[in-house]
Write an enzyme that holds these catalytic residues in place. Structure first.
Site, PDB file in Angstrom:
ATOM      1  N   ASP A 337       0.835  -1.207   0.000  1.00  0.00           N
ATOM      2  CA  ASP A 337       0.000   0.000   0.000  1.00  0.00           C
ATOM      3  C   ASP A 337       0.870   1.258   0.000  1.00  0.00           C
ATOM      4  O   ASP A 337       2.042   1.221   0.366  1.00  0.00           O
ATOM      5  CB  ASP A 337      -0.926   0.023   1.213  1.00  0.00           C
ATOM      6  CG  ASP A 337      -0.149   0.092   2.527  1.00  0.00           C
ATOM      7  OD1 ASP A 337       0.892  -0.576   2.635  1.00  0.00           O
ATOM      8  OD2 ASP A 337      -0.585   0.814   3.440  1.00  0.00           O
ATOM      9  N   GLU A 338       0.285   2.347  -0.411  1.00  0.00           N
ATOM     10  CA  GLU A 338       0.875   3.685  -0.320  1.00  0.00           C
ATOM     11  C   GLU A 338       2.316   3.737  -0.829  1.00  0.00           C
ATOM     12  O   GLU A 338       3.168   4.411  -0.254  1.00  0.00           O
ATOM     13  CB  GLU A 338       0.790   4.189   1.126  1.00  0.00           C
ATOM     14  CG  GLU A 338      -0.652   4.356   1.588  1.00  0.00           C
ATOM     15  CD  GLU A 338      -0.785   4.739   3.046  1.00  0.00           C
ATOM     16  OE1 GLU A 338      -1.710   5.517   3.371  1.00  0.00           O
ATOM     17  OE2 GLU A 338       0.013   4.250   3.869  1.00  0.00           O
TER      18      GLU A 338
END
Length: 532
Positions: A337-338
């Site tokens: 993620d991210e």
């Protein structure tokens, strides 16, 4: 013949129980009225047949077990809970009749209960819990705990009486994956603190403990082939505290303890982003060969492994190999993620190279739902953490992957992120995903949350607890309770039982139990807690 009560009718019964009436009807004895109604447990059972006389635990009660190691272990666990508060000896034995009987793989309908289901029969002569597998027997014991007065959880002798309402519960889970995540990277938590959380999860039939072991602020697991990951990368945390890490012996003890409560540990090493602790530990993992300083803030998205360097994949191989060897469970979480500092092309390249490494060491990939922007490996799970108002395009990407065979674990941040503030005045937590009161955390259906995703793709629910603002064990309790039991119910109970008005009554009844266990919880005004 006892009338069978369907899950939908169970809601009506719970409202009647909340008004102070016995499930057994107007002719119930005074003893019946002091017994907790069979349906007033969390998660809600799949079916309840209430009626008949209650069973009273006395100093003559025995815990009768089959002559198998699994049953004896569950029996010893139950005795360990009941003895301090009742003051009774409660011998665990394979001899005698009556009492509390634990039966494994035998009896009527055990084969239909699956790996985690159970049947509980209670009457004047005793209580019998039957299951096809040991996990089901253990879950049945959790239900039995909740059918006894909250004082049963105390460590000193209490007056009782110890009554179990009469009737039958047949119970199996809706989903096989019912998880909770603890972020030990932003703030480090000791083995003892993790064990306490495991015990709290077990009470609500949670079966996965997801440990977030690596992030920008700290690396928390010893890796022999890359020792500075833990000794240097684990030396700090958010705010600049001392940090810490788990030795391999520590991690094995967490895994062992979780297994004794029928939870499977799912370790996560987040990558290619969220990796500053690793990048700070080894300069060669950086594209420019220069190690950044350790990080103690809370920003995200600024770090990335160097996708083009061969040493990156040596690092991944070593970490996955050592972590997989320590982890008997099926899954290994690779984050994803991210990764804002990684180009989309590099992200796809990275995931294409890393997922086969996980498979090579015998584990199944889990990644945050951004993994669906690459090509999820066959059998992989994507953990969805978007919001109700996440863009249609991002949701469509996840749904498309689900339609192609990728399983989904649902963790919508504005529903079950336990680090979100309850209200604007909550002293702990964040609010980037919104304010999440108890009703909002419970009042959604995993089966319909992502329109277009096949029902077969939904593998379960997980409630993550990120720890940017969570520092102590008391902080964990306050943020998890009373929202965690709702997430557990969404994963376990049939959709037909999901009703806020009946749930809040059952949830309120848990308050005295948490007080007996020393759990400091948020007294939401949405829940009709018993008066002090």
């Amino acid at each position: 013949m006892t009338q069978h009560r369907t899950p939908r009718l169970l809601g009506t019964l719970l409202l009647v129980a909340a008004a102070g009436f016995s499930l057994a009807g107007a002719e119930a004895s005074a003893a019946d009225r002091t017994a907790t109604p069979l349906g007033r447990v969390v998660p809600a059972p799949a079916s309840v047949d209430a009626g008949g006389s209650p069973y009273r635990i006395t100093d003559a009660t025995r815990i009768r077990v089959d002559d198998s190691p699994e049953t004896r272990r569950v029996g010893a666990y139950l005795a360990g809970i009941l003895r301090p508060s009742t003051g009774f000896s409660l011998p665990v034995t394979s001899q005698g009749t009556g009492g509390i009987r634990l039966r494994l793989g035998a009896g009527s309908g055990a084969g239909s209960l699956g790996a985690e289901g159970y049947r509980l029969d209670s009457g004047r002569d005793g209580v019998t819990i039957t299951a096809g597998k040991a996990a089901g027997l253990f879950h049945g014991v959790q239900t039995l705990r909740q059918l006894l007065p909250a004082a049963v959880e105390r460590n000193s002798v209490q007056p009782g009486p110890w009554l179990v309402a009469g009737g039958t519960i047949k119970d199996t889970p809706r989903y096989g994956y019912r998880g909770a995540m603890l972020d030990v990277s932003r703030h480090f938590f000791t083995v003892a603190q993790v064990k306490r959380y495991i015990d709290e999860l077990a009470l609500y039939k949670v079966n996965k403990l997801h440990l977030h072991l690596g992030d920008d602020q700290g690396w928390r697991i010893a890796i022999d082939s890359w020792p500075r990951l833990a000794t240097y990368g684990g030396s700090t945390q958010v705010g600049g505290g001392a940090g810490g890490f788990y030795t391999k012996a520590d991690y094995r003890e967490i895994v062992r303890y979780a297994a004794s409560r029928y939870l499977e540990v799912v370790p996560e090493i987040d990558m290619p982003g969220h990796t500053n602790a690793a990048l700070a530990s080894y300069a060669k993992l950086n594209c420019d060969g220069t190690a950044p300083p350790l990080y103690t803030g809370t920003d995200v998205g600024f770090s990335s492994l160097c996708v083009a360097k061969p040493v990156t994949y040596d690092f991944v191989d070593d970490v996955v190999r050592e972590l997989a060897a320590l982890t008997p469970g099926k899954y290994l979480h690779i984050g994803g993620d991210e990764a804002h500092s990684t180009s989309h092309a590099d992200y796809v390249t990275f995931m294409d190279k890393v997922q086969p490494v996980v498979a090579k060491y015998g584990k199944t990939v889990i990644g945050w739902h951004q993994l669906t922007g690459a090509t999820p490996a066959k059998g992989a799970l994507a953990q969805y953490w978007g919001l109700d108002d996440t863009s249609a395009a991002e949701k469509a990407q996840v749904v498309k992957a689900a339609q192609s065979g990728t399983g989904l674990v649902l963790s919508p941040a504005d529903r079950v992120y336990l680090d979100m503030k309850y209200t604007a005045d909550t002293p702990l937590g964040q609010d980037w995903a919104g304010l999440v009161e108890v009703k909002r955390a419970y009042d959604w259906d995993p089966g319909t949350y992502l329109p277009g995703a096949p029902g077969s793709a939904i593998r379960g629910v997980e409630a993550p607890l990120w720890t940017e603002t969570v520092v102590t064990g008391a902080d964990i309790d306050y943020m998890a309770f009373p929202r965690l039991p709702g997430a557990a119910e969404l994963g376990w109970s049939p959709a037909s039982t999901h009703d806020w008005d009946t749930y809040k009554v059952r949830l309120a009844a848990q308050g005295p139990r948490w007080e007996a266990l020393g759990i400091g919880y948020y007294r939401s005004p949405q829940v009709p807690w018993p008066s002090a």
